[in-house]
Design an enzyme around this catalytic site. Structure first.
Site, PDB file in Angstrom:
ATOM      1  N   ASN A  75       0.860  -1.189   0.000  1.00 56.40           N
ATOM      2  CA  ASN A  75       0.000   0.000   0.000  1.00 56.40           C
ATOM      3  C   ASN A  75       0.901   1.246   0.000  1.00 56.40           C
ATOM      4  O   ASN A  75       0.788   2.116   0.857  1.00 56.40           O
ATOM      5  CB  ASN A  75      -0.961  -0.009   1.206  1.00 56.40           C
ATOM      6  CG  ASN A  75      -2.054   1.021   1.028  1.00 56.40           C
ATOM      7  OD1 ASN A  75      -2.351   1.788   1.924  1.00 56.40           O
ATOM      8  ND2 ASN A  75      -2.635   1.087  -0.151  1.00 56.40           N
ATOM      9  N   LEU A  76       1.775   1.278  -0.981  1.00 58.31           N
ATOM     10  CA  LEU A  76       2.899   2.221  -0.968  1.00 58.31           C
ATOM     11  C   LEU A  76       2.446   3.648  -1.230  1.00 58.31           C
ATOM     12  O   LEU A  76       1.595   3.900  -2.082  1.00 58.31           O
ATOM     13  CB  LEU A  76       3.922   1.797  -2.023  1.00 58.31           C
ATOM     14  CG  LEU A  76       4.443   0.357  -1.854  1.00 58.31           C
ATOM     15  CD1 LEU A  76       5.437   0.034  -2.963  1.00 58.31           C
ATOM     16  CD2 LEU A  76       5.073   0.141  -0.484  1.00 58.31           C
ATOM     17  N   HIS A 112       7.101   5.755   1.310  1.00 50.61           N
ATOM     18  CA  HIS A 112       7.863   4.578   0.860  1.00 50.61           C
ATOM     19  C   HIS A 112       8.780   4.941  -0.311  1.00 50.61           C
ATOM     20  O   HIS A 112       9.882   4.420  -0.429  1.00 50.61           O
ATOM     21  CB  HIS A 112       6.914   3.459   0.415  1.00 50.61           C
ATOM     22  CG  HIS A 112       6.063   2.898   1.507  1.00 50.61           C
ATOM     23  ND1 HIS A 112       4.713   3.133   1.595  1.00 50.61           N
ATOM     24  CD2 HIS A 112       6.380   2.095   2.562  1.00 50.61           C
ATOM     25  CE1 HIS A 112       4.227   2.502   2.642  1.00 50.61           C
ATOM     26  NE2 HIS A 112       5.196   1.875   3.252  1.00 50.61           N
ATOM     27  N   GLN A 130       2.932  -9.216  13.605  1.00 47.73           N
ATOM     28  CA  GLN A 130       3.023  -7.915  14.265  1.00 47.73           C
ATOM     29  C   GLN A 130       1.661  -7.264  14.495  1.00 47.73           C
ATOM     30  O   GLN A 130       1.596  -6.128  14.949  1.00 47.73           O
ATOM     31  CB  GLN A 130       3.966  -6.990  13.494  1.00 47.73           C
ATOM     32  CG  GLN A 130       3.476  -6.526  12.138  1.00 47.73           C
ATOM     33  CD  GLN A 130       4.581  -5.799  11.380  1.00 47.73           C
ATOM     34  OE1 GLN A 130       5.503  -6.406  10.841  1.00 47.73           O
ATOM     35  NE2 GLN A 130       4.516  -4.479  11.335  1.00 47.73           N
ATOM     36  N   GLN A 137      10.386   1.487  16.056  1.00 49.52           N
ATOM     37  CA  GLN A 137      10.762   0.346  15.212  1.00 49.52           C
ATOM     38  C   GLN A 137      12.212   0.495  14.743  1.00 49.52           C
ATOM     39  O   GLN A 137      13.007  -0.452  14.811  1.00 49.52           O
ATOM     40  CB  GLN A 137       9.818   0.263  14.020  1.00 49.52           C
ATOM     41  CG  GLN A 137      10.265  -0.682  12.913  1.00 49.52           C
ATOM     42  CD  GLN A 137       9.210  -0.845  11.841  1.00 49.52           C
ATOM     43  OE1 GLN A 137       8.220  -1.528  12.047  1.00 49.52           O
ATOM     44  NE2 GLN A 137       9.403  -0.232  10.680  1.00 49.52           N
ATOM     45  N   GLY A 160       8.044  11.495   5.658  1.00 53.66           N
ATOM     46  CA  GLY A 160       7.354  12.272   4.622  1.00 53.66           C
ATOM     47  C   GLY A 160       6.062  12.829   5.203  1.00 53.66           C
ATOM     48  O   GLY A 160       5.392  12.159   5.999  1.00 53.66           O
ATOM     49  N   LEU A 216       2.904  10.834   6.496  1.00 59.06           N
ATOM     50  CA  LEU A 216       2.345   9.891   5.528  1.00 59.06           C
ATOM     51  C   LEU A 216       2.317   8.494   6.137  1.00 59.06           C
ATOM     52  O   LEU A 216       3.283   8.052   6.762  1.00 59.06           O
ATOM     53  CB  LEU A 216       3.190   9.889   4.251  1.00 59.06           C
ATOM     54  CG  LEU A 216       3.289  11.233   3.528  1.00 59.06           C
ATOM     55  CD1 LEU A 216       4.173  11.111   2.290  1.00 59.06           C
ATOM     56  CD2 LEU A 216       1.906  11.751   3.155  1.00 59.06           C
ATOM     57  N   SER A 217       1.179   7.821   5.986  1.00 63.53           N
ATOM     58  CA  SER A 217       1.010   6.478   6.547  1.00 63.53           C
ATOM     59  C   SER A 217      -0.074   5.760   5.756  1.00 63.53           C
ATOM     60  O   SER A 217      -1.059   6.383   5.335  1.00 63.53           O
ATOM     61  CB  SER A 217       0.566   6.596   8.008  1.00 63.53           C
ATOM     62  OG  SER A 217       0.036   5.367   8.462  1.00 63.53           O
TER      63      SER A 217
HETATM   64  O1  PAF Z   1       7.317  -0.692   8.789  1.00 65.66           O
HETATM   65  C1  PAF Z   1       6.730  -1.640   8.235  1.00 65.66           C
HETATM   66  O2  PAF Z   1       6.102  -1.491   7.203  1.00 65.66           O
HETATM   67  C2  PAF Z   1       6.813  -3.035   8.869  1.00 65.66           C
HETATM   68  O3  PAF Z   1       6.804  -2.943  10.262  1.00 65.66           O
HETATM   69  C3  PAF Z   1       8.014  -3.843   8.377  1.00 65.66           C
HETATM   70  C4  PAF Z   1       9.341  -3.204   8.763  1.00 65.66           C
HETATM   71  C5  PAF Z   1       7.944  -3.991   6.871  1.00 65.66           C
HETATM   72  C6  PAF Z   1       7.994  -5.243   8.999  1.00 65.66           C
HETATM   73  O4  PAF Z   1       6.835  -5.934   8.647  1.00 65.66           O
END
Ligand code: PAF
Length: 277
Positions: free
Chosen positions: A28-29, A33, A57, A150, A173, A181-182
């Site tokens: 979902n870039l 990204h 996660q 993270q 960003g 941005l998320s």
């Molecule tokens: O930041 C993310 O999108 C995720 O936590 C990652 C690092 C791809 C691990 O699944």
């Protein structure tokens, strides 16, 4: 751009390449990204991006099922940016053992900040990232500062487990109104989207107060929580921490970071700003 689905094919590709930079994602870039990919390109001959929605996660009741899966659109964007390989394994490829598997337990920090509200989240992140590092064998990996906790946990893991990879942090960003941005911004209603930049503004208010020497951390944090709650947010935390290791800030640090997580309706947003003084 090659799209690779299996570990063995990815390893065969890697064996033919020189310096590789890696960007792990859940797809979902968005433009954030793309900044990671550009940083990766500046650091290596070839860029590998992974897209894998990592169930480890996500906690119970979180958005694993609803998480947007947009592989074709993502592939088009990555191809336009000159990415060499998109690694998109399915669940069974990365987690063939459905009942038991090894986990990476990040010490301490995994239970603080976001970890207090998302038990097991950073275990899941560290586990999949270590697996991906072992598969891709990149020289460099790029991570966004938006997920500052993270990033810190991954850096600690690389150092403590002596992993042979360099971690490159990339600035957050932001939309023109400041919202970080998320992928989860897509969940916001129009009214919530209009309100969402308040989170960044509250962090900037604390940043500016710290920058002119204020050290009353609890008051600054509490004021931000109250301001957000007053506008209908449900705040998980607003905290001032030492940027180097996310330890509790004492006031003598030169480099701090103000981190927050809060919900608007059903959507949980996180953000942070750094402060040098
Ligand atoms: O930041 C993310 O999108 C995720 O936590 C990652 C690092 C791809 C691990 O699944």
């Amino acid at each position: 751009m090659q799209i690779i689905r299996t570990i063995s094919e990815l390893r065969a590709w890697r064996a033919t390449r020189g310096r590789v930079a890696f960007v792990p994602t859940m797809g979902n870039l968005h433009e954030g990204h793309m900044a990671l990919v550009r940083a990766a390109r500046a650091n290596a001959d070839d860029v590998a991006v992974s897209i894998f929605v990592n169930r480890l996660q996500f906690g119970q009741g979180e958005d694993f099922d609803a998480y947007p899966r947009t592989l074709q659109a993502d592939a088009d964007k990555l191809s336009d940016l000159g990415v060499a390989v998109l690694f998109a394994p399915d669940d069974a490829e990365l987690y063939p053992h459905t009942t038991q598997h090894y986990n990476v337990e990040p010490p301490g920090l995994q239970n603080e900040l976001c970890g207090r509200f998302r038990p097991g989240h950073f275990r899941g992140v560290a586990t999949v990232v270590l697996k991906l590092f072992n598969i891709v064998k990149a020289d460099v990996a790029c991570f966004g500062k938006k997920d500052f906790q993270q990033l810190t946990i991954i850096r600690n893991m690389v150092e403590e487990l002596n992993l042979d990879i360099q971690i490159v942090p990339v600035d957050t960003g932001r939309a023109a109104d400041g919202l970080a941005l998320s992928s989860r911004n897509a969940y916001l209603s129009a009214a919530e989207r209009a309100q969402a930049p308040q989170l960044y503004r509250e962090l900037c208010t604390i940043r500016d107060a710290l920058a002119v020497g204020r050290n009353d951390f609890a008051a600054l944090e509490n004021n931000a929580v109250a301001a957000l709650n007053a506008q209908g947010w449900q705040v998980d935390y607003v905290e001032i921490r030492c940027a180097a290791d996310l330890g509790v800030a004492r006031g003598d640090e030169r480099h701090m970071v103000v981190l927050a997580a809060a919900r608007l309706g059903q959507t949980r947003l996180i953000d942070n700003v750094e402060v040098e003084r």
